[in-house]
Write an enzyme that holds these catalytic residues in place. Structure first.
Site, PDB file in Angstrom:
ATOM      1  N   GLU A  55      -5.398   3.662   6.420  1.00 61.88           N
ATOM      2  CA  GLU A  55      -5.254   3.375   4.878  1.00 61.88           C
ATOM      3  C   GLU A  55      -5.865   4.600   4.267  1.00 61.88           C
ATOM      4  O   GLU A  55      -5.418   5.190   3.285  1.00 61.88           O
ATOM      5  CB  GLU A  55      -5.791   1.889   4.669  1.00 61.88           C
ATOM      6  CG  GLU A  55      -5.469   1.861   2.988  1.00 61.88           C
ATOM      7  CD  GLU A  55      -5.954   0.360   2.682  1.00 61.88           C
ATOM      8  OE1 GLU A  55      -5.597  -0.417   3.263  1.00 61.88           O
ATOM      9  OE2 GLU A  55      -6.708   0.322   1.650  1.00 61.88           O
ATOM     10  N   ARG A  96       0.736  -1.188   0.158  1.00 60.52           N
ATOM     11  CA  ARG A  96       0.021   0.301  -0.046  1.00 60.52           C
ATOM     12  C   ARG A  96       0.801   1.380  -0.077  1.00 60.52           C
ATOM     13  O   ARG A  96       0.503   2.116   0.641  1.00 60.52           O
ATOM     14  CB  ARG A  96      -0.863  -0.112   1.251  1.00 60.52           C
ATOM     15  CG  ARG A  96      -1.875  -1.039   1.101  1.00 60.52           C
ATOM     16  CD  ARG A  96      -2.858  -0.892   0.204  1.00 60.52           C
ATOM     17  NE  ARG A  96      -3.318  -2.254  -0.288  1.00 60.52           N
ATOM     18  CZ  ARG A  96      -4.279  -3.010   0.362  1.00 60.52           C
ATOM     19  NH1 ARG A  96      -4.841  -2.461   1.362  1.00 60.52           N
ATOM     20  NH2 ARG A  96      -4.414  -4.264  -0.266  1.00 60.52           N
ATOM     21  N   CYS A 110     -11.096  -0.761   3.354  1.00 63.20           N
ATOM     22  CA  CYS A 110     -10.304  -0.940   4.542  1.00 63.20           C
ATOM     23  C   CYS A 110      -9.950   0.402   5.078  1.00 63.20           C
ATOM     24  O   CYS A 110      -9.381   1.164   4.409  1.00 63.20           O
ATOM     25  CB  CYS A 110      -9.214  -1.962   4.463  1.00 63.20           C
ATOM     26  SG  CYS A 110      -9.796  -3.596   4.242  1.00 63.20           S
TER      27      CYS A 110
HETATM   28  N1  EPU Z   1     -11.359 -11.283   9.609  1.00 58.94           N
HETATM   29  C1  EPU Z   1     -12.372 -11.552  11.000  1.00 58.94           C
HETATM   30  N2  EPU Z   1     -13.094 -10.493  11.440  1.00 58.94           N
HETATM   31  C2  EPU Z   1     -13.269  -9.463  10.328  1.00 58.94           C
HETATM   32  C3  EPU Z   1     -12.614  -9.102   9.074  1.00 58.94           C
HETATM   33  C4  EPU Z   1     -11.749 -10.193   8.907  1.00 58.94           C
HETATM   34  O1  EPU Z   1     -12.318 -12.441  11.508  1.00 58.94           O
HETATM   35  O2  EPU Z   1     -13.938  -8.568  10.757  1.00 58.94           O
HETATM   36  C5  EPU Z   1     -10.661 -12.604   9.369  1.00 58.94           C
HETATM   37  C6  EPU Z   1     -11.212 -13.040   8.161  1.00 58.94           C
HETATM   38  O3  EPU Z   1     -12.282 -14.187   8.745  1.00 58.94           O
HETATM   39  C7  EPU Z   1      -9.989 -13.778   7.558  1.00 58.94           C
HETATM   40  C8  EPU Z   1      -8.840 -12.913   7.992  1.00 58.94           C
HETATM   41  O4  EPU Z   1      -9.615 -12.208   9.035  1.00 58.94           O
HETATM   42  O5  EPU Z   1      -9.770 -15.335   8.214  1.00 58.94           O
HETATM   43  C9  EPU Z   1      -8.685 -11.970   6.768  1.00 58.94           C
HETATM   44  O6  EPU Z   1      -9.766 -11.323   6.141  1.00 58.94           O
HETATM   45  P1  EPU Z   1      -9.740 -10.723   4.563  1.00 58.94           P
HETATM   46  O7  EPU Z   1      -9.627 -11.892   4.028  1.00 58.94           O
HETATM   47  O8  EPU Z   1     -11.356  -9.942   4.758  1.00 58.94           O
HETATM   48  O9  EPU Z   1      -8.792  -9.824   4.326  1.00 58.94           O
HETATM   49  P2  EPU Z   1      -8.048  -8.540   5.139  1.00 58.94           P
HETATM   50  O10 EPU Z   1      -6.622  -8.649   5.428  1.00 58.94           O
HETATM   51  O11 EPU Z   1      -8.831  -8.178   6.270  1.00 58.94           O
HETATM   52  C10 EPU Z   1      -7.329  -7.555   3.043  1.00 58.94           C
HETATM   53  C11 EPU Z   1      -7.347  -6.222   2.430  1.00 58.94           C
HETATM   54  C12 EPU Z   1      -8.684  -5.886   1.697  1.00 58.94           C
HETATM   55  C13 EPU Z   1      -9.051  -6.937   0.735  1.00 58.94           C
HETATM   56  C14 EPU Z   1      -8.985  -8.134   1.162  1.00 58.94           C
HETATM   57  C15 EPU Z   1      -9.274  -9.248   0.472  1.00 58.94           C
HETATM   58  C16 EPU Z   1      -6.112  -4.701   3.693  1.00 58.94           C
HETATM   59  C17 EPU Z   1      -6.008  -3.434   4.829  1.00 58.94           C
HETATM   60  N3  EPU Z   1      -7.130  -5.125   3.506  1.00 58.94           N
HETATM   61  O12 EPU Z   1      -8.382  -7.408   4.091  1.00 58.94           O
HETATM   62  O13 EPU Z   1      -8.450  -4.666   1.156  1.00 58.94           O
HETATM   63  O14 EPU Z   1     -10.341  -6.726   0.150  1.00 58.94           O
HETATM   64  O15 EPU Z   1      -7.697  -8.429   1.929  1.00 58.94           O
HETATM   65  O16 EPU Z   1      -8.386  -9.302  -0.555  1.00 58.94           O
HETATM   66  O17 EPU Z   1      -4.983  -5.017   3.183  1.00 58.94           O
HETATM   67  C18 EPU Z   1      -9.075  -2.101   1.067  1.00 58.94           C
HETATM   68  O18 EPU Z   1      -7.744  -1.999   0.982  1.00 58.94           O
HETATM   69  O19 EPU Z   1      -9.860  -1.295   1.072  1.00 58.94           O
HETATM   70  C19 EPU Z   1      -9.362  -3.632   1.490  1.00 58.94           C
HETATM   71  C20 EPU Z   1     -10.780  -3.886   1.569  1.00 58.94           C
END
Ligand code: EPU
Length: 310
Positions: free
Chosen positions: A301, A165, A213
């Site tokens: 972010e 990012r 996010c």
């Molecule tokens: N999780 C939870 N509770 C929550 C959210 C997530 O337990 O409220 C757990 C999920 O169940 C999963 C893990 O955390 O096991 C990862 O969650 P997720 O796959 O949603 O990925 P993330 O790391 O939270 C990142 C990016 C997102 C992107 C997703 C999918 C960042 C800050 N976020 O989220 O990007 O859509 O992966 O690729 O890097 C954005 O940048 O605006 C964004 C939404």
């Protein structure tokens, strides 16, 4: 005959459209008709701010004083796709989701993992937009635009310090981005894009007013576990900010019109009537609770624009 373009039109007191759907106006704003207009705008205000799709932006309720260069509303939307080589040149105001569809249809791989990310191509290149399924830095080969002095620049991929990012390009104004994609079976790409979109639809509140996010996923400074000793992550690993926010009990936390989504903890949602300051206060409160619960510092972010006096 030599045609001289008329001076660029400056609009005043223009609401700044963002995905949060809250926040103030721009005292002045321009919509470039061509790349040279970006240079003209910079000569008017070297501190000009650049508005992409407003997808990762929160504008404070007082709006901003600096000239806003509106890329989304500009004519800088041209895209050239060279199917045989996989080379794509997109102007900075081009719509990323639309470009993703076009290249998938053309059988070019490299952007399908960015499905569901609202952005202009310029904004995506500056923020290094991405997620678990890819980041734009992996396909960028060069960026071009203007420095704040109005002089033109071009940076090859090796000269852009891309990381998670981050691009180091924030001070510059991009007008075009060159991408190198790879020929692949359009059917496979379409299926992949569908999969990525379906994952996001199931785990994120895509229909609500939010900026995706709010916080970057933090790198853990030390091994982290829950109060009852269950491991959360190892020192040096990057973990989901949304998961930490969730585990800190923040889901559903509300400050006036702003609420932490029940679906994904890293999405802060602005309800009808919300103000930007509600979202800002909620971001601070969420970061405070995560710090208190886990000793982990969350970094924003979302970019916040505030009125600053000169
Ligand atoms: N999780 C939870 N509770 C929550 C959210 C997530 O337990 O409220 C757990 C999920 O169940 C999963 C893990 O955390 O096991 C990862 O969650 P997720 O796959 O949603 O990925 P993330 O790391 O939270 C990142 C990016 C997102 C992107 C997703 C999918 C960042 C800050 N976020 O989220 O990007 O859509 O992966 O690729 O890097 C954005 O940048 O605006 C964004 C939404």
């Amino acid at each position: 005959m030599h045609v001289v373009m008329k001076e660029i039109e400056v609009l005043h007191n223009v609401p700044i459209p963002t995905w949060f759907g809250v926040g103030g106006a721009a005292d002045s704003l321009v919509r470039p008709r061509n790349e040279d207009d970006v240079r003209r705008a910079l000569l008017m205000d070297a501190d000009a701010r650049v508005l992409g799709d407003g997808a990762n932006l929160l504008v404070d309720d007082d709006g901003v004083r600096e000239l806003v260069i509106d890329l989304k509303g500009s004519a800088l939307k041209g895209v050239e796709i060279e199917r045989s080589t996989g080379r794509v040149i997109a102007q900075a105001g081009a719509d990323l989701p639309r470009l993703i569809l076009e290249v998938v249809r053309a059988g070019l791989s490299g952007l399908e993992g960015l499905g569901g990310i609202p952005a202009t191509v310029g904004g995506a290149a500056v923020m290094n937009a991405g997620g678990a399924f890819g980041q734009i830095a992996d396909v960028v080969v060069a960026v071009e635009g203007y420095e704040r002095t109005g002089s033109r620049f071009r940076r090859e991929r090796g000269e852009v310090p891309y990381s998670y990012r981050h691009s180091g390009l924030h001070g510059l104004i991009l007008t075009r981005v060159e991408l190198q994609l790879t020929p692949a079976d359009p059917k496979v790409l379409r299926d992949r894009l569908k999969e990525v979109m379906a994952y996001k639809k199931s785990s994120q509140p895509m229909a609500d007013h939010s900026a995706g996010c709010c916080f970057k996923n933090p790198t853990l400074p030390r091994d982290l576990s829950t109060r009852d000793g269950a491991a959360i992550g190892k020192a040096g690993s990057r973990i989901s900010a949304g998961m930490l926010i969730d585990m800190a009990g923040c889901k559903g936390l509300r400050i006036r019109g702003a609420e932490v989504s029940f679906r994904h903890g890293n999405f802060l949602v602005a309800h009808e009537g919300a103000r930007a300051r509600d979202v800002i206060e909620l971001m601070d409160e969420v970061a405070r609770r995560v710090r208190e619960t886990f000793g982990v510092e969350l970094e924003r972010e979302v970019v916040v624009w505030r009125r600053v006096s000169r």
